[in-house]
Design a protein around this motif. Structure first.
Motif, PDB file in Angstrom:
ATOM      1  N   ALA A 215      -5.024   5.257  -0.763  1.00 52.69           N
ATOM      2  CA  ALA A 215      -6.079   5.081  -1.761  1.00 52.69           C
ATOM      3  C   ALA A 215      -7.420   4.861  -1.069  1.00 52.69           C
ATOM      4  N   ASP A 216      -8.506   5.086  -1.805  1.00 52.55           N
ATOM      5  CA  ASP A 216      -9.844   4.916  -1.228  1.00 52.55           C
ATOM      6  C   ASP A 216     -10.030   3.517  -0.656  1.00 52.55           C
ATOM      7  N   TRP A 217      -9.412   2.512  -1.305  1.00 48.13           N
ATOM      8  CA  TRP A 217      -9.546   1.134  -0.837  1.00 48.13           C
ATOM      9  C   TRP A 217      -8.447   0.761   0.160  1.00 48.13           C
ATOM     10  N   GLY A 218      -7.480   1.652   0.381  1.00 49.85           N
ATOM     11  CA  GLY A 218      -6.377   1.383   1.295  1.00 49.85           C
ATOM     12  C   GLY A 218      -6.752   1.667   2.738  1.00 49.85           C
ATOM     13  N   PRO A 219      -5.841   1.420   3.671  1.00 51.92           N
ATOM     14  CA  PRO A 219      -6.152   1.630   5.090  1.00 51.92           C
ATOM     15  C   PRO A 219      -6.144   3.082   5.522  1.00 51.92           C
ATOM     16  N   GLY A 220      -5.489   3.964   4.741  1.00 52.92           N
ATOM     17  CA  GLY A 220      -5.301   5.348   5.156  1.00 52.92           C
ATOM     18  C   GLY A 220      -6.553   6.093   5.580  1.00 52.92           C
TER      19      GLY A 220
ATOM     20  N   ALA B 298      -7.588  -0.691  16.516  1.00 60.04           N
ATOM     21  CA  ALA B 298      -8.214   0.390  15.753  1.00 60.04           C
ATOM     22  C   ALA B 298      -7.446   0.710  14.479  1.00 60.04           C
ATOM     23  N   PHE B 299      -6.122   0.509  14.488  1.00 60.81           N
ATOM     24  CA  PHE B 299      -5.278   0.667  13.296  1.00 60.81           C
ATOM     25  C   PHE B 299      -5.135  -0.656  12.566  1.00 60.81           C
ATOM     26  N   GLN B 300      -4.801  -1.696  13.296  1.00 61.80           N
ATOM     27  CA  GLN B 300      -4.416  -2.972  12.699  1.00 61.80           C
ATOM     28  C   GLN B 300      -5.554  -3.678  11.968  1.00 61.80           C
ATOM     29  N   ARG B 301      -6.799  -3.448  12.370  1.00 63.06           N
ATOM     30  CA  ARG B 301      -7.909  -4.136  11.708  1.00 63.06           C
ATOM     31  C   ARG B 301      -8.068  -3.698  10.249  1.00 63.06           C
ATOM     32  N   HIS B 302      -7.441  -2.561   9.887  1.00 66.42           N
ATOM     33  CA  HIS B 302      -7.542  -2.076   8.523  1.00 66.42           C
ATOM     34  C   HIS B 302      -6.388  -2.568   7.630  1.00 66.42           C
ATOM     35  N   ILE B 303      -5.458  -3.331   8.215  1.00 65.25           N
ATOM     36  CA  ILE B 303      -4.303  -3.805   7.469  1.00 65.25           C
ATOM     37  C   ILE B 303      -4.628  -4.997   6.553  1.00 65.25           C
ATOM     38  N   PRO B 304      -5.310  -6.042   7.029  1.00 68.63           N
ATOM     39  CA  PRO B 304      -5.452  -7.248   6.206  1.00 68.63           C
ATOM     40  C   PRO B 304      -6.074  -7.018   4.834  1.00 68.63           C
ATOM     41  N   LEU B 305      -7.163  -6.285   4.745  1.00 59.20           N
ATOM     42  CA  LEU B 305      -7.792  -6.054   3.450  1.00 59.20           C
ATOM     43  C   LEU B 305      -7.539  -4.654   2.907  1.00 59.20           C
ATOM     44  N   GLY B 306      -7.033  -3.738   3.748  1.00 65.76           N
ATOM     45  CA  GLY B 306      -6.698  -2.396   3.282  1.00 65.76           C
ATOM     46  C   GLY B 306      -5.308  -2.356   2.672  1.00 65.76           C
ATOM     47  N   ASN B 307      -4.331  -2.901   3.398  1.00 63.60           N
ATOM     48  CA  ASN B 307      -2.960  -2.968   2.887  1.00 63.60           C
ATOM     49  C   ASN B 307      -2.637  -4.349   2.335  1.00 63.60           C
ATOM     50  N   VAL B 308      -3.546  -5.281   2.539  1.00 61.05           N
ATOM     51  CA  VAL B 308      -3.431  -6.670   2.073  1.00 61.05           C
ATOM     52  C   VAL B 308      -2.112  -7.275   2.536  1.00 61.05           C
ATOM     53  N   MET B 309      -1.883  -7.164   3.826  1.00 65.56           N
ATOM     54  CA  MET B 309      -0.705  -7.732   4.481  1.00 65.56           C
ATOM     55  C   MET B 309      -1.152  -8.340   5.805  1.00 65.56           C
ATOM     56  N   TYR B 310      -0.225  -9.039   6.463  1.00 69.26           N
ATOM     57  CA  TYR B 310      -0.524  -9.570   7.792  1.00 69.26           C
ATOM     58  C   TYR B 310      -0.381  -8.461   8.834  1.00 69.26           C
ATOM     59  N   PRO B 311      -1.283  -8.380   9.800  1.00 64.91           N
ATOM     60  CA  PRO B 311      -1.154  -7.365  10.850  1.00 64.91           C
ATOM     61  C   PRO B 311       0.038  -7.669  11.745  1.00 64.91           C
ATOM     62  N   ALA B 312       0.513  -6.629  12.425  1.00 63.70           N
ATOM     63  CA  ALA B 312       1.688  -6.776  13.283  1.00 63.70           C
ATOM     64  C   ALA B 312       1.338  -7.248  14.690  1.00 63.70           C
ATOM     65  N   ILE B 313       0.036  -7.318  15.009  1.00 62.05           N
ATOM     66  CA  ILE B 313      -0.414  -7.823  16.307  1.00 62.05           C
ATOM     67  C   ILE B 313      -1.480  -8.888  16.072  1.00 62.05           C
ATOM     68  N   GLU B 314      -1.792  -9.633  17.115  1.00 64.13           N
ATOM     69  CA  GLU B 314      -2.847 -10.638  17.036  1.00 64.13           C
ATOM     70  C   GLU B 314      -4.200  -9.944  16.998  1.00 64.13           C
ATOM     71  N   LEU B 315      -5.019 -10.321  16.020  1.00 66.56           N
ATOM     72  CA  LEU B 315      -6.326  -9.693  15.880  1.00 66.56           C
ATOM     73  C   LEU B 315      -7.467 -10.622  16.288  1.00 66.56           C
ATOM     74  N   ASP B 316      -7.174 -11.675  17.013  1.00 61.63           N
ATOM     75  CA  ASP B 316      -8.191 -12.631  17.451  1.00 61.63           C
ATOM     76  C   ASP B 316      -9.003 -13.120  16.254  1.00 61.63           C
ATOM     77  N   ASP B 317     -10.293 -12.865  16.234  1.00 61.15           N
ATOM     78  CA  ASP B 317     -11.152 -13.367  15.158  1.00 61.15           C
ATOM     79  C   ASP B 317     -11.346 -12.357  14.033  1.00 61.15           C
ATOM     80  N   GLU B 318     -10.559 -11.282  14.016  1.00 64.79           N
ATOM     81  CA  GLU B 318     -10.780 -10.231  13.030  1.00 64.79           C
ATOM     82  C   GLU B 318     -10.025 -10.448  11.720  1.00 64.79           C
TER      83      GLU B 318
END
Length: 339
Positions: free
Chosen positions: A42-47, A282-302
């Protein structure tokens, strides 16, 4: 002269003009076909952002998403197409569908380095690569339900006029998650728990999008089966605290979403590159608010600040083998209780 020659329709004419074509100059771009679910693309999703980021770093490639209703539909499509599937990668099979997908013998090891994974459970599967995780929860409208139940049992014992929206475990990944959640909490008494819950069920939606957006967000019921992370989107993007997740004393069922490479992938090297890309910022930073889930790696302050305001319940899960062994039996138990 090369610039002008690109507009000449016949390669032979370019050669006749004495211009040697560079190796690969006329090769079609490589296409990576990814089967996934609607909300991911979706437009608001991570894709869209994932596609842009991967294409920027790969050599002359294009990512094509094929959007299906959900993880169950991805599995069914893979089963139907078999070895003729057009998918290079399937993205959206959660851990509860893994073993059924593995039994199709259509998937191969991903080959990605998983050292960066930071999941709440150990992970050593060579075929299925996690890209996010979360916990199932009932999200409620604080304006319609200021005092939500604080346990699963409190929900079951609530007055019948408290209505919830759930999803079908046969067609929906969250619906299957609820089935497993109730089984894990109530064990042999799961059938009785379902009978109690059914007194509160307004409707059983075919999938999460219908349940959440079409029904819950239109005020059809004050509670909906979703994820503990769902409120983060409302808080961060819509700037509202209205929608929150009820924390249940019994704990919440854990979900890990995965991707895998098909055995007959047309571009296996590109598929493996995409899998490794999945575990990068580059992929994972779009997960928290794009897929609204927890990322699979540590994103530091992101990680968005809204995630600091989410519930943090105890989590549990069945093993993928247990789910595969008992899923049909537990669905029959739900159907019998519902009838």
């Amino acid at each position: 002269m090369h610039r002008h020659c690109r507009f000449v329709p016949a390669l032979g004419l370019c050669l006749a003009l004495g211009i040697a074509a560079a190796p690969g100059a006329f090769a079609a771009p490589r296409t990576l076909t990814v089967y996934t679910y609607i909300s991911f693309v979706a437009d608001w999703g991570p894709g869209p952002q994932v596609k842009k980021a991967f294409e920027a770093q790969c050599d002359d490639c294009t990512v094509t998403f094929v959007a299906l209703d959900g993880g169950v539909d991805i599995l069914q499509r893979l089963r139907l197409e078999g070895e003729s599937t057009a998918a290079d990668v399937v993205l959206g099979l959660d851990m509860n569908l893994m073993e059924e997908a593995r039994d199709l013998e259509l998937l191969v090891p991903h080959g990605a380095d998983t050292a960066a994974l930071t999941l709440p459970i150990d992970w050593d599967d060579e075929t299925f690569l996690p890209y996010d995780w979360g916990q199932f929860a009932f999200v409620y409208d604080t304006e319609a339900l200021p005092n939500p139940p604080a346990s699963f049992q409190a929900l079951l014992d609530a007055p019948d006029d408290l209505k919830v929206i759930i999803s079908d475990p046969r067609t929906s990944v969250p619906g299957l998650g609820l089935l497993l959640w109730i089984k894990h909490v109530y064990g042999e008494d799961a059938g009785e728990a379902w009978q109690q819950l059914n007194q509160h069920v307004l409707t059983v939606a075919s999938g999460w999008s219908q349940a959440y957006f079409s029904l819950f967000m239109n005020g059809e019921a004050p509670m909906v089966l979703s994820y503990s992370t769902s409120p983060a989107y409302h808080m961060a993007v819509e700037d509202t605290d209205r929608y929150q997740a009820a924390e249940f004393a019994e704990g919440h069922y854990l979900q890990v979403e995965t991707a895998a490479i098909t055995r007959n992938a047309e571009n296996p090297e590109l598929a493996r590159a995409f899998m490794q890309f999945m575990l990068t910022p580059a992929f994972q930073r779009h997960i928290p608010l794009g897929n609204v889930m927890y990322p699979a790696i540590e994103l530091d302050d992101e990680l968005p600040p809204a995630f600091d305001r989410l519930i943090d319940p105890d989590g549990f899960t069945f093993s993928p083998d247990e789910v595969q062994e008992h899923r049909r039996e537990w669905i029959r138990e739900w159907l019998n209780a519902s009838s």
